[in-house]
Motif scaffolding. Structure first.
Motif, PDB file in Angstrom:
ATOM      1  N   UNK A  88       0.871  -1.177   0.000  1.00  0.00           N
ATOM      2  CA  UNK A  88       0.000   0.000   0.000  1.00  0.00           C
ATOM      3  C   UNK A  88       0.909   1.229   0.000  1.00  0.00           C
ATOM      4  N   UNK A  89       0.716   2.129  -0.956  1.00  0.00           N
ATOM      5  CA  UNK A  89       1.644   3.241  -1.119  1.00  0.00           C
ATOM      6  C   UNK A  89       0.919   4.576  -1.194  1.00  0.00           C
ATOM      7  N   UNK A  90       1.599   5.585  -0.705  1.00  0.00           N
ATOM      8  CA  UNK A  90       1.075   6.940  -0.621  1.00  0.00           C
ATOM      9  C   UNK A  90       1.482   7.530   0.716  1.00  0.00           C
ATOM     10  N   UNK A  91       1.259   8.800   0.904  1.00  0.00           N
ATOM     11  CA  UNK A  91       1.574   9.428   2.185  1.00  0.00           C
ATOM     12  C   UNK A  91       0.636   8.906   3.268  1.00  0.00           C
ATOM     13  N   UNK A 172      13.852 -23.763  12.277  1.00  0.00           N
ATOM     14  CA  UNK A 172      14.662 -22.656  11.789  1.00  0.00           C
ATOM     15  C   UNK A 172      13.817 -21.615  11.095  1.00  0.00           C
ATOM     16  N   UNK A 173      14.223 -20.353  11.196  1.00  0.00           N
ATOM     17  CA  UNK A 173      13.455 -19.246  10.618  1.00  0.00           C
ATOM     18  C   UNK A 173      14.352 -18.385   9.733  1.00  0.00           C
ATOM     19  N   UNK A 174      13.846 -18.026   8.554  1.00  0.00           N
ATOM     20  CA  UNK A 174      14.580 -17.188   7.613  1.00  0.00           C
ATOM     21  C   UNK A 174      13.694 -16.056   7.115  1.00  0.00           C
ATOM     22  N   UNK A 175      14.221 -14.836   7.162  1.00  0.00           N
ATOM     23  CA  UNK A 175      13.570 -13.670   6.577  1.00  0.00           C
ATOM     24  C   UNK A 175      14.172 -13.419   5.204  1.00  0.00           C
ATOM     25  N   UNK A 176      13.329 -13.268   4.206  1.00  0.00           N
ATOM     26  CA  UNK A 176      13.799 -12.997   2.846  1.00  0.00           C
ATOM     27  C   UNK A 176      13.555 -11.524   2.535  1.00  0.00           C
ATOM     28  N   UNK A 177      14.630 -10.829   2.127  1.00  0.00           N
ATOM     29  CA  UNK A 177      14.564  -9.389   1.897  1.00  0.00           C
ATOM     30  C   UNK A 177      14.933  -9.058   0.449  1.00  0.00           C
ATOM     31  N   UNK A 178      14.021  -9.311  -0.481  1.00  0.00           N
ATOM     32  CA  UNK A 178      14.314  -9.012  -1.890  1.00  0.00           C
ATOM     33  C   UNK A 178      14.180  -7.529  -2.196  1.00  0.00           C
ATOM     34  N   UNK A 179      14.932  -7.104  -3.192  1.00  0.00           N
ATOM     35  CA  UNK A 179      14.703  -5.784  -3.763  1.00  0.00           C
ATOM     36  C   UNK A 179      13.613  -5.880  -4.813  1.00  0.00           C
ATOM     37  N   UNK A 180      13.596  -4.945  -5.728  1.00  0.00           N
ATOM     38  CA  UNK A 180      12.584  -4.969  -6.776  1.00  0.00           C
ATOM     39  C   UNK A 180      12.759  -6.176  -7.676  1.00  0.00           C
ATOM     40  N   UNK A 181      11.676  -6.885  -7.957  1.00  0.00           N
ATOM     41  CA  UNK A 181      11.716  -8.070  -8.805  1.00  0.00           C
ATOM     42  C   UNK A 181      10.588  -7.992  -9.829  1.00  0.00           C
ATOM     43  N   UNK A 182      10.780  -8.682 -10.924  1.00  0.00           N
ATOM     44  CA  UNK A 182       9.785  -8.622 -12.008  1.00  0.00           C
ATOM     45  C   UNK A 182       8.651  -9.612 -11.755  1.00  0.00           C
ATOM     46  N   UNK A 183       7.842  -9.247 -10.771  1.00  0.00           N
ATOM     47  CA  UNK A 183       6.611  -9.968 -10.473  1.00  0.00           C
ATOM     48  C   UNK A 183       5.459  -8.994 -10.700  1.00  0.00           C
ATOM     49  N   UNK A 184       4.264  -9.383 -10.282  1.00  0.00           N
ATOM     50  CA  UNK A 184       3.120  -8.478 -10.433  1.00  0.00           C
ATOM     51  C   UNK A 184       2.950  -7.566  -9.224  1.00  0.00           C
ATOM     52  N   UNK A 185       3.936  -7.569  -8.301  1.00  0.00           N
ATOM     53  CA  UNK A 185       3.809  -6.801  -7.053  1.00  0.00           C
ATOM     54  C   UNK A 185       3.638  -5.310  -7.310  1.00  0.00           C
ATOM     55  N   UNK A 186       4.511  -4.758  -8.155  1.00  0.00           N
ATOM     56  CA  UNK A 186       4.549  -3.295  -8.301  1.00  0.00           C
ATOM     57  C   UNK A 186       3.411  -2.765  -9.150  1.00  0.00           C
ATOM     58  N   UNK A 187       3.110  -3.419 -10.266  1.00  0.00           N
ATOM     59  CA  UNK A 187       2.193  -2.818 -11.231  1.00  0.00           C
ATOM     60  C   UNK A 187       0.821  -3.488 -11.315  1.00  0.00           C
ATOM     61  N   UNK A 188       0.602  -4.528 -10.513  1.00  0.00           N
ATOM     62  CA  UNK A 188      -0.720  -5.151 -10.521  1.00  0.00           C
ATOM     63  C   UNK A 188      -1.327  -5.238  -9.130  1.00  0.00           C
ATOM     64  N   UNK A 189      -0.564  -5.748  -8.155  1.00  0.00           N
ATOM     65  CA  UNK A 189      -1.160  -5.941  -6.832  1.00  0.00           C
ATOM     66  C   UNK A 189      -1.017  -4.728  -5.929  1.00  0.00           C
ATOM     67  N   UNK A 190      -0.074  -3.828  -6.220  1.00  0.00           N
ATOM     68  CA  UNK A 190       0.109  -2.650  -5.366  1.00  0.00           C
ATOM     69  C   UNK A 190      -1.149  -1.785  -5.353  1.00  0.00           C
ATOM     70  N   UNK A 191      -1.406  -1.211  -4.189  1.00  0.00           N
ATOM     71  CA  UNK A 191      -2.562  -0.333  -4.039  1.00  0.00           C
ATOM     72  C   UNK A 191      -2.079   1.063  -3.661  1.00  0.00           C
ATOM     73  N   UNK A 192      -2.790   2.072  -4.153  1.00  0.00           N
ATOM     74  CA  UNK A 192      -2.407   3.456  -3.933  1.00  0.00           C
ATOM     75  C   UNK A 192      -3.449   4.182  -3.093  1.00  0.00           C
ATOM     76  N   UNK A 193      -2.969   5.102  -2.277  1.00  0.00           N
ATOM     77  CA  UNK A 193      -3.877   5.969  -1.529  1.00  0.00           C
ATOM     78  C   UNK A 193      -4.506   6.982  -2.480  1.00  0.00           C
ATOM     79  N   UNK A 194      -5.499   7.678  -1.980  1.00  0.00           N
ATOM     80  CA  UNK A 194      -5.988   8.849  -2.709  1.00  0.00           C
ATOM     81  C   UNK A 194      -4.926   9.952  -2.586  1.00  0.00           C
TER      82      UNK A 194
END
Length: 279
Positions: A88-91, A172-194
């Motif tokens: 979810x992105x926006x101020x 055992x526990x592992x946290x995965x910290x990826x940077x930007x990847x070519x999935x649908x995260x950024x341009x399909x599933x991301x949601x924007x504020x008004x």
């Protein structure tokens, strides 16, 4: 070595990449999705090797039912991958109360409850592995991502502490910290504020502009990242964190270094608040 995996959000992104790679090598998957039809192709191809259940991570009782059912029907699950989530992105001021609650309920509380539901099963079977998808945004921050960061910094703290609690049970526990990847995260599933016009002058607006533009392709190869996540299960002990992508490494290193440097300038101040020795 063939394993059985429980993965949330297998219909897209890292969950889909992991599922396809694991099925191709002969592993079993218990996968959750919000829309079962989105997995029709893989189900037709792999049959009983792919166990599916419908799940919304904002529904805690459903999480417990699905996790219990998966462990019950498959009898043993080696790896639990808490993957499902969105950004979810926006101020912060621009977001509605409903948007904020849904982001935290999905990314933070949903992930916590998924892991909690699996723990009794992992303990009773003598151990296992938990992989929690985070992001470089779980260690570094960007304007316009305040609520997304809140959810990811929260889950990082939870998993970090949990790892110390459950190591005695061979979990055992592992946290995965990826940077930007070519999935649908950024341009399909991301949601924007008004938008509030006053924030047009704020760096927070960059998140809106990037997502609305839709042409800035991330540098990360999601399939390669998924393969590293899978291979991490062979490592003993479990790696606490996996930084994936040059952008993740560079951004996290810079912000962590800045935080450490700022802390060092406060050493004298911090020590000054202690009682004198012997008192």
């Amino acid at each position: 070595m063939k394993r059985t995996w429980f993965i949330t959000g297998v219909n897209s992104g890292f969950g889909r990449h992991m599922t396809e790679q694991l099925l191709a090598r002969g592993d079993r998957i218990a996968g959750t999705v919000r829309d079962l039809e989105s997995m029709a192709d893989l189900k037709a191809r792999h049959g009983d090797a792919l166990w599916l259940a419908k799940l919304d991570l904002t529904d805690t009782p459903a999480i417990r039912r699905v996790v219990d059912l998966a462990f019950g029907e498959l009898e043993h699950v080696d790896v639990v991958v808490s993957n499902a989530g969105y950004g979810l992105f926006g101020a912060a001021e621009e977001m509605t109360d409903e948007q904020i609650a849904h982001q935290i309920d999905t990314n933070l509380l949903g992930s916590i409850q998924t892991v909690r539901a699996a723990l009794p099963h992992l303990r009773s079977q003598g151990g296992g592995r938990i992989i929690q998808l985070s992001t470089m945004g779980g260690q570094a921050v960007f304007p316009g991502g305040s609520l997304y960061h809140a959810s990811k910094w929260g889950i990082e703290g939870f998993i970090d502490a949990l790892a110390q609690e459950v190591a005695v049970f061979n979990i055992g526990c592992t946290l995965v910290e990826p940077g930007g990847a070519r999935t649908n995260f950024r341009y399909q599933s991301a949601r924007l504020s008004s938008k509030l016009d006053v924030y047009d002058a704020s760096p927070a607006r960059m998140a809106h502009r990037m997502i609305e533009d839709g042409t800035n392709m991330p540098i990360g190869d999601a399939a390669k990242m998924a393969a590293i996540m899978i291979d991490s299960v062979d490592q003993q002990p479990a790696p606490r964190r996996l930084a994936l992508g040059s952008d993740a490494y560079n951004v996290m290193r810079k912000q962590l270094s800045d935080r450490l440097a700022a802390l060092e300038t406060q050493k004298e101040l911090a020590f000054s608040t202690d009682f004198p020795a012997g008192m």
